[in-house]
Design an enzyme around this catalytic site. Structure first.
Site, PDB file in Angstrom:
ATOM      1  N   TYR A  40      39.311  14.388  47.323  1.00  0.00           N
ATOM      2  CA  TYR A  40      37.899  14.158  47.609  1.00  0.00           C
ATOM      3  C   TYR A  40      37.036  15.099  46.783  1.00  0.00           C
ATOM      4  O   TYR A  40      37.318  16.301  46.703  1.00  0.00           O
ATOM      5  CB  TYR A  40      37.630  14.379  49.093  1.00  0.00           C
ATOM      6  N   LYS A  97      27.456   7.930  49.362  1.00  0.00           N
ATOM      7  CA  LYS A  97      28.463   7.503  48.390  1.00  0.00           C
ATOM      8  C   LYS A  97      28.721   5.993  48.386  1.00  0.00           C
ATOM      9  O   LYS A  97      28.767   5.377  47.312  1.00  0.00           O
ATOM     10  CB  LYS A  97      29.767   8.266  48.625  1.00  0.00           C
ATOM     11  N   SER A 114      27.163  12.513  52.396  1.00  0.00           N
ATOM     12  CA  SER A 114      28.098  11.662  51.654  1.00  0.00           C
ATOM     13  C   SER A 114      28.171  10.230  52.146  1.00  0.00           C
ATOM     14  O   SER A 114      28.889   9.413  51.541  1.00  0.00           O
ATOM     15  CB  SER A 114      29.498  12.285  51.664  1.00  0.00           C
TER      16      SER A 114
END
Length: 416
Positions: free
Chosen positions: A190, A91, A88
């Site tokens: 999230y 991201k 992640s």
């Protein structure tokens, strides 16, 4: 590799950083030595198999050290250019891609996401999960916007960190069939919002997300080891992944062809050096050398709170083999205060704890315990890469916290 790694660490300990420009943040020799000692002691005890730490200011790397084994079974020593699954930490790069498209007038942050990815409009808010695994739902009260996706206020979650979604997944529902957990804009959750941002980049630009990232970020920043597939020539630098089971670390051999699904919310492989270059772009207000990749206005919007009175919530461990509760700075159900979120990062609230990142610092992480933060007050970025599941493993978070305390305890600014 081990000899060159030790030589560079020794050079930093002996004060090579004095060559930095006056007024630049530095890590004095005592701080570098303390970090090296901490990292080597941690891997020697076997608390964490492998770790690379890098500290950068706006100009250059001021500390880097690799400790442990890249492949424990093979006895392979870790090098500073080791390649990690950063998950992640992909991201923020996808969020940067969205901001580039916004700057060029190709989209607006308050545009309905369904304008670009029609499947978003089909998502409904869960109201009840029945004992047989079926669910009841309703339409959301407002459409999901690109801003909701950037700020993780869309209602889209992950099954590993939400009990409802985990139950539905265990009952056989695929990711695309999971519902919204709440109305868009209602709270911070999230989840896979950035996956949809990657889809929007593809639809608007006409290029796959990996092609767009390579052309607009990865190549301009010189991130030569960052990709969704590790090149054959680089596979000997890929770190193995460990899973902590009943307190013991179990090593997973690397696949013959290390490759991840191409998605906006995760999947990149990278190095500490490469990700440090990405963080320096933010420390330099959107510049990579003389080339402007993002405007100063976009950098400001990406590094300040964007969720109003909402706060980052502590996410539960729905699947404890994948993740423990996270993140640090997240509000629990008992306390109404916590960190904020920008268009890309978690934004730190003030803390009374000593030697911690300053308020307004921006950060995030990857599920295999890769972490980073940028402290705008100290003008430094820090990358801490490990490869251990579950996310927020106790030993990994202990080491992350110790690194943060040492960096901030010893950080200095050279005199003008």
């Amino acid at each position: 590799m081990r000899r060159s790694n030790n030589l560079l660490s020794l050079a930093l300990v002996l004060g090579v950083s004095h060559a930095l420009l006056a007024g630049s943040p530095v890590l004095p020799p005592a701080g570098a030595a303390a970090l090296v000692q901490l990292l080597d002691a941690t891997t020697r005890r076997g608390d964490v198999p492998a770790v690379v730490v890098l500290v950068t200011n706006a100009d250059k790397v001021i500390f880097t050290h690799a400790s442990g084994r890249r492949d424990v079974a093979a006895g392979a020593t870790l090098s500073q250019d080791a390649i990690f699954r950063i998950a992640s930490m992909t991201k923020p790069m996808t969020s940067a891609a969205i901001m580039m498209l916004q700057e060029s007038g190709r989209l607006g942050l308050d545009d309905p996401a369904g304008r670009y990815v029609p499947g978003v409009d089909a998502l409904r808010v869960v109201t009840r999960v029945n004992p047989d695994g079926s669910l009841e739902s309703r339409p959301p009260r407002r459409p999901i916007t690109i801003r909701h996706l950037l700020t993780h206020t869309s209602g889209i979650g992950y099954s590993f960190s939400d009990p409802i979604l985990f139950t539905l997944q265990q009952a056989g529902r695929g990711e695309q069939d999971l519902p919204l957990l709440h109305d868009p804009g209602e709270r911070w959750t999230y989840g896979a919002s950035t996956k949809y941002l990657g889809d929007i980049v593809e639809r608007v630009s006409g290029h796959s997300i990996d092609t767009f990232l390579r052309a607009r970020l990865i190549e301009p920043l010189g991130m030569a080891d960052t990709s969704f597939e590790v090149a054959a020539i680089a596979r000997s630098r890929l770190v193995t992944l460990h899973q902590r089971v009943d307190g013991k670390l179990m090593e997973r051999p690397n696949p013959d062809v290390p490759r991840s699904p191409v998605r906006g919310d995760g999947g990149l492989f990278s190095t500490a050096q490469d990700y440090g270059a990405f963080l320096r772009m933010f420390l330099n207000g959107g510049l990579a050398g003389s080339a402007r990749l993002l405007t100063e206005a976009s950098i400001r919007d990406m590094t300040r709170g964007q969720i109003g009175g909402l706060v980052v919530g502590r996410q539960p461990a729905a699947n404890s083999s994948v993740s423990k509760p996270f993140p640090l700075g997240g509000a629990s159900e008992h306390w109404g205060f916590g960190d904020s979120w920008s268009l890309a990062f978690q934004i730190s609230a003030p803390t009374i704890l000593p030697h911690r990142r300053g308020p307004g610092s921006y950060s995030w992480a990857g599920i295999d315990n890769t972490h980073f933060w940028v402290d705008p007050e100290r003008r430094i970025g820090v990358v801490v890469l490990m490869q251990v599941l579950p996310f927020y493993d106790d030993a990994c978070i202990k080491l992350l916290t110790q690194v943060e305390e040492l960096v901030n305890q010893y950080w200095r600014e050279t005199p003008q």
